[in-house]
Design a protein around this motif. Structure first.
Motif, PDB file in Angstrom:
ATOM      1  N   VAL A 141       2.857  -0.886  -1.504  1.00  0.00           N
ATOM      2  CA  VAL A 141       2.618  -2.294  -1.832  1.00  0.00           C
ATOM      3  C   VAL A 141       1.125  -2.543  -1.652  1.00  0.00           C
ATOM      4  O   VAL A 141       0.606  -2.510  -0.532  1.00  0.00           O
ATOM      5  CB  VAL A 141       3.433  -3.223  -0.918  1.00  0.00           C
ATOM      6  CG1 VAL A 141       3.118  -4.684  -1.230  1.00  0.00           C
ATOM      7  CG2 VAL A 141       4.929  -2.948  -1.074  1.00  0.00           C
ATOM      8  N   SER A 169      13.441  -8.806 -10.188  1.00  0.00           N
ATOM      9  CA  SER A 169      13.803  -7.564  -9.505  1.00  0.00           C
ATOM     10  C   SER A 169      13.344  -6.380 -10.330  1.00  0.00           C
ATOM     11  O   SER A 169      13.223  -6.460 -11.564  1.00  0.00           O
ATOM     12  CB  SER A 169      15.311  -7.494  -9.259  1.00  0.00           C
ATOM     13  OG  SER A 169      16.029  -7.513 -10.480  1.00  0.00           O
ATOM     14  N   VAL A 221       7.739   1.547   3.978  1.00  0.00           N
ATOM     15  CA  VAL A 221       6.875   0.796   3.056  1.00  0.00           C
ATOM     16  C   VAL A 221       5.442   0.864   3.569  1.00  0.00           C
ATOM     17  O   VAL A 221       5.177   0.577   4.742  1.00  0.00           O
ATOM     18  CB  VAL A 221       7.328  -0.676   2.937  1.00  0.00           C
ATOM     19  CG1 VAL A 221       6.338  -1.474   2.083  1.00  0.00           C
ATOM     20  CG2 VAL A 221       8.731  -0.751   2.359  1.00  0.00           C
ATOM     21  N   LEU A 272       9.736 -10.802  -0.588  1.00  0.00           N
ATOM     22  CA  LEU A 272      10.014  -9.488  -1.150  1.00  0.00           C
ATOM     23  C   LEU A 272      11.027  -8.759  -0.273  1.00  0.00           C
ATOM     24  O   LEU A 272      10.877  -8.709   0.951  1.00  0.00           O
ATOM     25  CB  LEU A 272       8.736  -8.647  -1.238  1.00  0.00           C
ATOM     26  CG  LEU A 272       7.692  -9.069  -2.268  1.00  0.00           C
ATOM     27  CD1 LEU A 272       6.465  -8.175  -2.153  1.00  0.00           C
ATOM     28  CD2 LEU A 272       8.259  -8.997  -3.667  1.00  0.00           C
ATOM     29  N   SER A 273      12.028  -8.198  -0.927  1.00  0.00           N
ATOM     30  CA  SER A 273      13.012  -7.367  -0.245  1.00  0.00           C
ATOM     31  C   SER A 273      12.960  -5.978  -0.877  1.00  0.00           C
ATOM     32  O   SER A 273      13.132  -5.849  -2.094  1.00  0.00           O
ATOM     33  CB  SER A 273      14.411  -7.971  -0.390  1.00  0.00           C
ATOM     34  OG  SER A 273      15.387  -7.139   0.208  1.00  0.00           O
ATOM     35  N   ILE A 274      12.690  -4.952  -0.078  1.00  0.00           N
ATOM     36  CA  ILE A 274      12.486  -3.596  -0.591  1.00  0.00           C
ATOM     37  C   ILE A 274      13.478  -2.655   0.081  1.00  0.00           C
ATOM     38  O   ILE A 274      13.552  -2.598   1.319  1.00  0.00           O
ATOM     39  CB  ILE A 274      11.045  -3.129  -0.331  1.00  0.00           C
ATOM     40  CG1 ILE A 274      10.044  -4.089  -0.994  1.00  0.00           C
ATOM     41  CG2 ILE A 274      10.840  -1.708  -0.839  1.00  0.00           C
ATOM     42  CD1 ILE A 274       8.589  -3.783  -0.679  1.00  0.00           C
ATOM     43  N   CYS A 327       6.992   3.727  -0.312  1.00  0.00           N
ATOM     44  CA  CYS A 327       6.822   2.619  -1.261  1.00  0.00           C
ATOM     45  C   CYS A 327       5.457   1.990  -1.018  1.00  0.00           C
ATOM     46  O   CYS A 327       5.145   1.560   0.099  1.00  0.00           O
ATOM     47  CB  CYS A 327       7.923   1.585  -1.056  1.00  0.00           C
ATOM     48  SG  CYS A 327       7.808   0.161  -2.158  1.00  0.00           S
ATOM     49  N   GLU A 333       3.938   0.787  -6.422  1.00  0.00           N
ATOM     50  CA  GLU A 333       5.225   0.147  -6.713  1.00  0.00           C
ATOM     51  C   GLU A 333       5.069  -1.340  -7.073  1.00  0.00           C
ATOM     52  O   GLU A 333       5.814  -1.864  -7.881  1.00  0.00           O
ATOM     53  CB  GLU A 333       6.175   0.325  -5.531  1.00  0.00           C
ATOM     54  CG  GLU A 333       6.814   1.699  -5.466  1.00  0.00           C
ATOM     55  CD  GLU A 333       5.803   2.844  -5.475  1.00  0.00           C
ATOM     56  OE1 GLU A 333       5.711   3.556  -6.497  1.00  0.00           O
ATOM     57  OE2 GLU A 333       5.101   3.032  -4.464  1.00  0.00           O
ATOM     58  N   ILE A 388      13.262  -3.382  -5.590  1.00  0.00           N
ATOM     59  CA  ILE A 388      12.419  -4.484  -5.111  1.00  0.00           C
ATOM     60  C   ILE A 388      12.953  -5.785  -5.690  1.00  0.00           C
ATOM     61  O   ILE A 388      13.118  -5.919  -6.907  1.00  0.00           O
ATOM     62  CB  ILE A 388      10.952  -4.288  -5.527  1.00  0.00           C
ATOM     63  CG1 ILE A 388      10.412  -2.949  -5.017  1.00  0.00           C
ATOM     64  CG2 ILE A 388      10.093  -5.445  -5.002  1.00  0.00           C
ATOM     65  CD1 ILE A 388       8.998  -2.643  -5.458  1.00  0.00           C
ATOM     66  N   TRP A 438      12.890   2.906  -5.446  1.00  0.00           N
ATOM     67  CA  TRP A 438      12.862   1.701  -4.633  1.00  0.00           C
ATOM     68  C   TRP A 438      13.386   0.513  -5.430  1.00  0.00           C
ATOM     69  O   TRP A 438      12.985   0.289  -6.564  1.00  0.00           O
ATOM     70  CB  TRP A 438      11.434   1.405  -4.182  1.00  0.00           C
ATOM     71  CG  TRP A 438      10.822   2.523  -3.420  1.00  0.00           C
ATOM     72  CD1 TRP A 438      10.044   3.540  -3.906  1.00  0.00           C
ATOM     73  CD2 TRP A 438      10.980   2.779  -2.021  1.00  0.00           C
ATOM     74  NE1 TRP A 438       9.691   4.402  -2.908  1.00  0.00           N
ATOM     75  CE2 TRP A 438      10.252   3.955  -1.730  1.00  0.00           C
ATOM     76  CE3 TRP A 438      11.653   2.125  -0.982  1.00  0.00           C
ATOM     77  CZ2 TRP A 438      10.173   4.493  -0.455  1.00  0.00           C
ATOM     78  CZ3 TRP A 438      11.576   2.650   0.293  1.00  0.00           C
ATOM     79  CH2 TRP A 438      10.842   3.821   0.541  1.00  0.00           C
TER      80      TRP A 438
END
Length: 270
Positions: A156, A261, A113, A234-236, A154, A190, A245, A243
């Protein structure tokens, strides 16, 4: 703060603090947020600006001490309060270089990430709190997002002022939000995170399907739920073609008040 430090726009902010903000922005609330983050076993904390009230050197130093005590690595961008007046970088933003950068935008890569930090904070006239990214930073941002996307990471993106019309009043808006949105439409990203509005919101970058996630102040007590202190978890996770998310919005007492999500294609162009 010494009286000489308030012979500028800081004087208005000081009046606002003494009259109103000190009664609703509470250190105990922020401490409860940090405790809840610690219980949630996150591996990084993203801070979207306004760690100071007046942007004084002493406040930057105190904020640096606070960042050192966080349970995991932090990544920071400045907000409008942090950029309230012009001052030598070593007295201000460079005190946070361990968690931020010496120039913007920056990218920090963690487990696939890439967190991209953008600086929208600029000194403004009295009663104004608008932001601006600027042409040079936008050009660097476009090149950086393309590079990170081509590497399969990814992306962010974190910016203080919301890059969308209508989330704040005109005097607090990001002046070049259209140019910012055009860059993201060309390069893709993303998800984009912002602060500044003190509202917990979920929208999109204009003209794209890129999620735009806002967060309330970590210290603010307010009767309106969308302005009550919170943090976004946030969980990626990587998938074959992109991805996954997941987002959950947490209150200081641990309550989860919203979930969302997305499945974002790898190196997507919006």
């Amino acid at each position: 703060m010494h009286w000489r430090d308030a012979l500028n726009k800081r004087a208005l902010s000081l009046l606002s603090w003494k009259k109103h903000r000190r009664h609703v922005h509470l250190a105990t609330t922020c401490a409860a947020i940090v405790q809840d983050i610690t219980r949630s076993d996150v591996d990084a904390i993203l801070v979207s600006g306004d760690l100071t009230n007046f942007g004084t050197p002493d406040e930057f130093a105190l904020a640096a001490d606070w960042l050192k005590q966080l349970p995991v690595t932090a990544m920071v961008i400045p907000g409008n309060h942090d950029c309230m007046i012009r001052q030598p970088a070593e007295k201000g933003l460079l005190q946070w270089k361990t968690w931020s950068a010496t120039s913007y935008p920056y990218a920090r890569i963690h487990d696939g990430v890439a967190v991209v930090g953008v600086n929208s904070g600029v000194p403004t006239p009295p009663f104004m709190a608008y932001g601006r990214v600027g042409r040079r930073q936008l050009a660097r941002l476009e090149a950086l997002l393309k590079q990170l996307g081509d590497a399969g990471l990814c992306r962010v993106v974190m910016i203080h002022h919301p890059p969308r019309r209508g989330l704040v009043t005109w005097r607090k808006a990001l002046h070049d939000y259209r140019a910012f949105a055009r860059v993201l439409k060309r390069t893709g990203a993303e998800i984009v995170l912002h602060g500044h509005s003190h509202d917990a919101t979920l929208t999109h970058i204009p003209g794209t399907d890129i999620p735009l996630l806002g967060v309330a102040s970590a210290s603010l007590m307010d009767k309106r739920e969308h302005r009550q202190a919170c943090w976004n978890h946030l969980s990626i996770h990587a998938q074959d073609d992109g991805w996954a998310i997941q987002m959950s919005r947490h209150r200081p007492d641990g309550r989860i008040t919203e979930k969302a999500s997305w499945v974002r294609p790898r190196n997507s162009r919006a």
